[in-house]
Write an enzyme that holds these catalytic residues in place. Structure first.
Site, PDB file in Angstrom:
ATOM      1  CD  GLU A 226      43.388  97.284   3.808  1.00  0.00           C
ATOM      2  OE1 GLU A 226      43.570  96.092   4.151  1.00  0.00           O
ATOM      3  OE2 GLU A 226      44.312  98.116   3.764  1.00  0.00           O
TER       4      GLU A 226
ATOM      5  CG  ASP B 273      59.533 103.060   8.575  1.00  0.00           C
ATOM      6  OD1 ASP B 273      59.852 103.228   9.772  1.00  0.00           O
ATOM      7  OD2 ASP B 273      58.354 103.041   8.176  1.00  0.00           O
TER       8      ASP B 273
END
Length: 318
Positions: A240, A265
């Protein structure tokens, strides 16, 4: 006439960057020489082969210890000469062009095609730019010859574009294309855009998220398991970016029973979450789509949009 025939016969066997004999080729074309037609078609085939090689080179890493501007230059020259050698033996495209153009054997049409070969042989422009130039020149040649080969030419161009993809790209696309098409119907986002994002998130399927026991999560889009997720979960290490700096973290990700469920999804997430409204609205353009995802906070990588746009426009082009 005999000397012209000799010139055109020898052209395909010469150094690929030597375009000095293009004038002789065009002169033979204006004289209606069948040998000039064959040579022009062979050179056209050589350019297609060269573009396929170029595209495959661009799809592979080129930042090794032995890579440099000089090595890239010599690799380009090698690919050009290899293309000439392959085209000399033939892969079928040149024969198809000869059959189409020989119906009328219009010398003016061949001259147009020869000029296109001369300009493209300089190596200027991108894969798509060169392909567009050749296709336009060929269409003009066919129109001048009075032939009816537009459909055949389009098929040949599409086949060349598909053939230019790296094997791992074709494999990834073939395996997931049907699922992407289904998700496209639900969101309006082009299937190619979603395939590009799945490729970016999973490293073309090579870095798929797996559980500690090695089980596949089938999560192609890096969707995390937030508090409202009631399905299966896997934990995995991810990178991240915080304030532009990369940090390694362990996060919880959603797990699915199949790739089809992953696409479903993903489509549901984008269609139901208000922050992705602008993304859906800009789904007609690859760059706008990628930038919209980044602005909406889909990923923390500051270069996410640039990477995604490049994959869609270059690796999945055609």
């Amino acid at each position: 006439m005999a000397s012209q025939t000799s010139t055109t016969n020898d052209l395909s066997s010469k150094f690929s960057l030597d375009v000095r004999d293009m004038g002789s080729l065009k002169q033979s074309a204006r004289a209606g020489s069948p040998e000039a037609l064959k040579t022009a078609a062979t050179q056209f085939e050589a350019m297609f082969v060269n573009m396929m090689l170029k595209s495959m080179r661009e799809a592979t890493p080129q930042d090794g210890m032995m890579d440099s501007q000089q090595s890239k230059m010599f690799t380009t020259m090698l690919d050009q000469q290899t293309s000439q050698n392959i085209a000399k033996k033939g892969i079928g495209l040149a024969d198809m062009l000869v059959r189409q153009l020989s119906a009328k054997n219009d010398a003016a049409a061949l001259a147009i095609g020869s000029e296109g070969i001369g300009s493209a042989a300089n190596g200027d422009g991108s894969f798509n730019g060169a392909a567009s130039l050749m296709d336009a020149k060929l269409q003009r040649a066919i129109a001048a010859a009075g032939g009816n080969a537009a459909a055949t030419t389009t098929t040949a161009t599409d086949s060349a574009n598909k053939g230019s993809q790296a094997p791992h790209v074709r494999s990834f696309q073939d395996k997931l294309a049907a699922h992407a098409e289904e998700a496209s119907k639900a969101t309006g986002i082009p299937a190619k855009f979603m395939l590009g994002q799945a490729a970016l998130e999973s490293g073309w399927g090579r870095r798929e998220i797996k559980g500690r026991d090695g089980s596949n999560s089938h999560n192609l889009f890096g969707i995390k398991a937030t508090g409202d997720w009631k399905g299966k979960v896997v934990e995995a290490t991810t990178t991240e970016y915080v304030n532009g700096k990369a940090q390694t973290k362990v996060e919880r990700f959603r797990a699915y029973d199949s790739y089809a469920d992953s696409f479903k999804d993903y489509a549901k997430l984008l269609a139901s979450n208000p922050r992705y409204e602008k993304v859906l609205a800009s789904a007609g353009d690859a760059a706008s789509f990628a930038q919209g995802l980044q602005k909406a906070g889909y990923a923390t990588d500051p270069h996410y949009a640039t990477k995604l746009t490049s994959i869609i426009k270059r690796s999945l082009a055609g």
